[in-house]
Motif scaffolding. Sequence first.
Motif, PDB file in Angstrom:
ATOM      1  N   ARG A   4       0.891  -1.163   0.000  1.00  7.17           N
ATOM      2  CA  ARG A   4       0.000   0.000   0.000  1.00  7.17           C
ATOM      3  C   ARG A   4       0.924   1.207   0.000  1.00  7.17           C
ATOM      4  O   ARG A   4       1.859   1.276   0.787  1.00  7.17           O
ATOM      5  N   VAL A   5       0.671   2.162  -0.886  1.00  7.41           N
ATOM      6  CA  VAL A   5       1.499   3.355  -0.969  1.00  7.41           C
ATOM      7  C   VAL A   5       0.620   4.563  -0.688  1.00  7.41           C
ATOM      8  O   VAL A   5      -0.258   4.896  -1.479  1.00  7.41           O
ATOM      9  N   ALA A   6       0.864   5.183   0.446  1.00 16.49           N
ATOM     10  CA  ALA A   6       0.092   6.369   0.826  1.00 16.49           C
ATOM     11  C   ALA A   6       0.751   7.599   0.203  1.00 16.49           C
ATOM     12  O   ALA A   6       1.228   8.499   0.888  1.00 16.49           O
ATOM     13  N   ALA A   7       0.784   7.608  -1.121  1.00 15.41           N
ATOM     14  CA  ALA A   7       1.431   8.697  -1.854  1.00 15.41           C
ATOM     15  C   ALA A   7       0.638   9.986  -1.728  1.00 15.41           C
ATOM     16  O   ALA A   7      -0.598   9.964  -1.666  1.00 15.41           O
ATOM     17  N   ASP A   8       1.334  11.103  -1.712  1.00 15.67           N
ATOM     18  CA  ASP A   8       0.685  12.414  -1.688  1.00 15.67           C
ATOM     19  C   ASP A   8      -0.015  12.613  -3.034  1.00 15.67           C
ATOM     20  O   ASP A   8       0.651  12.755  -4.065  1.00 15.67           O
ATOM     21  N   PRO A   9      -1.355  12.620  -3.063  1.00 12.19           N
ATOM     22  CA  PRO A   9      -2.063  12.710  -4.356  1.00 12.19           C
ATOM     23  C   PRO A   9      -1.886  14.051  -5.050  1.00 12.19           C
ATOM     24  O   PRO A   9      -2.175  14.169  -6.244  1.00 12.19           O
ATOM     25  N   ALA A  10      -1.397  15.052  -4.337  1.00 14.22           N
ATOM     26  CA  ALA A  10      -1.124  16.338  -4.984  1.00 14.22           C
ATOM     27  C   ALA A  10       0.171  16.282  -5.791  1.00 14.22           C
ATOM     28  O   ALA A  10       0.442  17.171  -6.589  1.00 14.22           O
ATOM     29  N   HIS A  68       5.327  -1.811 -10.385  1.00 10.59           N
ATOM     30  CA  HIS A  68       4.234  -0.875 -10.126  1.00 10.59           C
ATOM     31  C   HIS A  68       4.856   0.508 -10.195  1.00 10.59           C
ATOM     32  O   HIS A  68       5.984   0.715  -9.768  1.00 10.59           O
ATOM     33  N   ARG A  69       4.121   1.465 -10.741  1.00 11.51           N
ATOM     34  CA  ARG A  69       4.732   2.746 -11.066  1.00 11.51           C
ATOM     35  C   ARG A  69       3.880   3.913 -10.571  1.00 11.51           C
ATOM     36  O   ARG A  69       2.656   3.915 -10.713  1.00 11.51           O
ATOM     37  N   TYR A  70       4.581   4.900 -10.026  1.00 12.23           N
ATOM     38  CA  TYR A  70       3.986   6.198  -9.716  1.00 12.23           C
ATOM     39  C   TYR A  70       4.722   7.256 -10.534  1.00 12.23           C
ATOM     40  O   TYR A  70       5.918   7.126 -10.793  1.00 12.23           O
ATOM     41  N   ALA A  71       4.008   8.284 -10.944  1.00  7.46           N
ATOM     42  CA  ALA A  71       4.622   9.370 -11.706  1.00  7.46           C
ATOM     43  C   ALA A  71       4.333  10.701 -11.036  1.00  7.46           C
ATOM     44  O   ALA A  71       3.259  10.912 -10.473  1.00  7.46           O
ATOM     45  N   TYR A  72       5.311  11.573 -11.096  1.00  7.04           N
ATOM     46  CA  TYR A  72       5.194  12.936 -10.609  1.00  7.04           C
ATOM     47  C   TYR A  72       4.690  13.766 -11.784  1.00  7.04           C
ATOM     48  O   TYR A  72       5.421  14.024 -12.738  1.00  7.04           O
ATOM     49  N   LEU A  73       3.406  14.137 -11.731  1.00 11.53           N
ATOM     50  CA  LEU A  73       2.772  14.794 -12.871  1.00 11.53           C
ATOM     51  C   LEU A  73       2.051  16.080 -12.485  1.00 11.53           C
ATOM     52  O   LEU A  73       1.076  16.452 -13.122  1.00 11.53           O
ATOM     53  N   PRO A  76       3.387  18.507 -15.750  1.00 13.41           N
ATOM     54  CA  PRO A  76       4.172  17.721 -16.705  1.00 13.41           C
ATOM     55  C   PRO A  76       4.837  18.544 -17.798  1.00 13.41           C
ATOM     56  O   PRO A  76       5.766  18.072 -18.439  1.00 13.41           O
ATOM     57  N   HIS A  77       4.379  19.790 -18.005  1.00 14.53           N
ATOM     58  CA  HIS A  77       5.028  20.659 -18.980  1.00 14.53           C
ATOM     59  C   HIS A  77       6.318  21.263 -18.409  1.00 14.53           C
ATOM     60  O   HIS A  77       7.122  21.828 -19.143  1.00 14.53           O
ATOM     61  N   VAL A  78       6.526  21.132 -17.093  1.00 13.89           N
ATOM     62  CA  VAL A  78       7.720  21.666 -16.442  1.00 13.89           C
ATOM     63  C   VAL A  78       8.698  20.545 -16.111  1.00 13.89           C
ATOM     64  O   VAL A  78       9.865  20.580 -16.484  1.00 13.89           O
ATOM     65  N   GLU A  79       8.236  19.534 -15.368  1.00 14.86           N
ATOM     66  CA  GLU A  79       9.093  18.402 -15.037  1.00 14.86           C
ATOM     67  C   GLU A  79       8.247  17.185 -14.684  1.00 14.86           C
ATOM     68  O   GLU A  79       7.126  17.309 -14.198  1.00 14.86           O
ATOM     69  N   THR A  80       8.814  16.025 -14.955  1.00 12.58           N
ATOM     70  CA  THR A  80       8.166  14.754 -14.645  1.00 12.58           C
ATOM     71  C   THR A  80       9.193  13.848 -13.972  1.00 12.58           C
ATOM     72  O   THR A  80      10.396  14.079 -14.066  1.00 12.58           O
ATOM     73  N   ALA A  81       8.706  12.843 -13.298  1.00 12.50           N
ATOM     74  CA  ALA A  81       9.575  11.847 -12.671  1.00 12.50           C
ATOM     75  C   ALA A  81       8.783  10.559 -12.518  1.00 12.50           C
ATOM     76  O   ALA A  81       7.552  10.577 -12.466  1.00 12.50           O
ATOM     77  N   ILE A  82       9.512   9.452 -12.428  1.00 15.75           N
ATOM     78  CA  ILE A  82       8.891   8.134 -12.297  1.00 15.75           C
ATOM     79  C   ILE A  82       9.552   7.391 -11.149  1.00 15.75           C
ATOM     80  O   ILE A  82      10.775   7.420 -11.006  1.00 15.75           O
ATOM     81  N   ALA A  83       8.734   6.728 -10.336  1.00 18.43           N
ATOM     82  CA  ALA A  83       9.239   5.831  -9.292  1.00 18.43           C
ATOM     83  C   ALA A  83       8.634   4.458  -9.536  1.00 18.43           C
ATOM     84  O   ALA A  83       7.427   4.328  -9.736  1.00 18.43           O
ATOM     85  N   SER A  84       9.487   3.441  -9.535  1.00 19.37           N
ATOM     86  CA  SER A  84       9.045   2.069  -9.773  1.00 19.37           C
ATOM     87  C   SER A  84       9.173   1.268  -8.489  1.00 19.37           C
ATOM     88  O   SER A  84      10.168   1.387  -7.770  1.00 19.37           O
ATOM     89  N   LEU A 168      14.098  16.884  -6.536  1.00 20.52           N
ATOM     90  CA  LEU A 168      12.975  16.024  -6.164  1.00 20.52           C
ATOM     91  C   LEU A 168      13.340  14.971  -5.125  1.00 20.52           C
ATOM     92  O   LEU A 168      12.461  14.257  -4.641  1.00 20.52           O
ATOM     93  N   ARG A 169      14.595  14.875  -4.772  1.00 15.42           N
ATOM     94  CA  ARG A 169      15.029  13.831  -3.833  1.00 15.42           C
ATOM     95  C   ARG A 169      14.209  13.790  -2.544  1.00 15.42           C
ATOM     96  O   ARG A 169      13.812  12.718  -2.090  1.00 15.42           O
ATOM     97  N   PRO A 170      13.900  14.931  -1.905  1.00 16.51           N
ATOM     98  CA  PRO A 170      13.057  14.846  -0.700  1.00 16.51           C
ATOM     99  C   PRO A 170      11.688  14.222  -0.974  1.00 16.51           C
ATOM    100  O   PRO A 170      11.144  13.508  -0.130  1.00 16.51           O
ATOM    101  N   LEU A 171      11.128  14.453  -2.161  1.00 21.08           N
ATOM    102  CA  LEU A 171       9.839  13.861  -2.510  1.00 21.08           C
ATOM    103  C   LEU A 171       9.974  12.359  -2.718  1.00 21.08           C
ATOM    104  O   LEU A 171       9.067  11.594  -2.369  1.00 21.08           O
ATOM    105  N   TYR A 172      11.096  11.918  -3.290  1.00 20.51           N
ATOM    106  CA  TYR A 172      11.335  10.478  -3.436  1.00 20.51           C
ATOM    107  C   TYR A 172      11.429   9.810  -2.069  1.00 20.51           C
ATOM    108  O   TYR A 172      10.860   8.736  -1.845  1.00 20.51           O
ATOM    109  N   ASP A 173      12.163  10.443  -1.155  1.00 24.71           N
ATOM    110  CA  ASP A 173      12.282   9.880   0.192  1.00 24.71           C
ATOM    111  C   ASP A 173      10.918   9.781   0.866  1.00 24.71           C
ATOM    112  O   ASP A 173      10.600   8.770   1.497  1.00 24.71           O
ATOM    113  N   ASP A 174      10.108  10.825   0.711  1.00 21.11           N
ATOM    114  CA  ASP A 174       8.751  10.794   1.291  1.00 21.11           C
ATOM    115  C   ASP A 174       7.926   9.668   0.675  1.00 21.11           C
ATOM    116  O   ASP A 174       7.174   8.984   1.374  1.00 21.11           O
ATOM    117  N   LEU A 175       8.062   9.480  -0.635  1.00 15.80           N
ATOM    118  CA  LEU A 175       7.312   8.422  -1.303  1.00 15.80           C
ATOM    119  C   LEU A 175       7.766   7.049  -0.808  1.00 15.80           C
ATOM    120  O   LEU A 175       6.942   6.172  -0.553  1.00 15.80           O
TER     121      LEU A 175
END
Length: 195
Positions: A4-10, A68-73, A76-84, A168-175
């Motif tokens: 279960r991934v309680a990802a920040d939906p924002a 399983h994949r989450y994307a930072y969207l 998306p016109h500025v920056e994107t990222a993917i976590a697997s 984005l590293r702090p966001l990856y750690d949070d994820l």
Amino acid sequence: MTLRVAADPARWMYIPARFPWQGYTRVEEWSAALLAALDDLHDYDTDQRELIRAYAEGLSRSIDTGEHRYAYLTQPHVETAIASFYEWPHLDVDDAELQGARDVRAVRPAVTEPFHSAALGDGTLTLRHVADATSGTVSAVAHWVWRMPDRDIIMIVGDSDLPRFLRLRPLYDDLARAIDLVPGDEGRSSIWPTD
């Protein structure tokens, strides 16, 4: 057991690999709904809409078996990222292999440090910088790893844009800290988005 991934939906969106999924029968329906929501926020022109639609569908279609994949969207016109994310029965490999610490493409030795999650306990974070043999581009690749008695859980992020990776590293750690196990679901490996 199910992750279960309680990802920040924002910030993070779960990317479905198979359809039908949550009422969307095909990837094109899902990407159209995503694009409509993003377009309401950012008022894209035709070329931007087509680029984002193709990117979203590509994110879904390129998911590997067991991934399983989450994307930072958020923009998306500025920056994107993917976590697997991967959950496997405990693998018969040493820690360094699972962490990617012996990657022969690394331009310098990988750095492994402790990483703690309230839900999963003590794990590791391994960061390496790898060079693409063709282009010479150097990418950052990070593995967040938890080795449990019956399973291994890994989150992987790779990015050829090093400033973006650092930003984005702090966001990856949070994820990574948002990963938890759903008890009572032994024998299945899947991810439940919590948003």
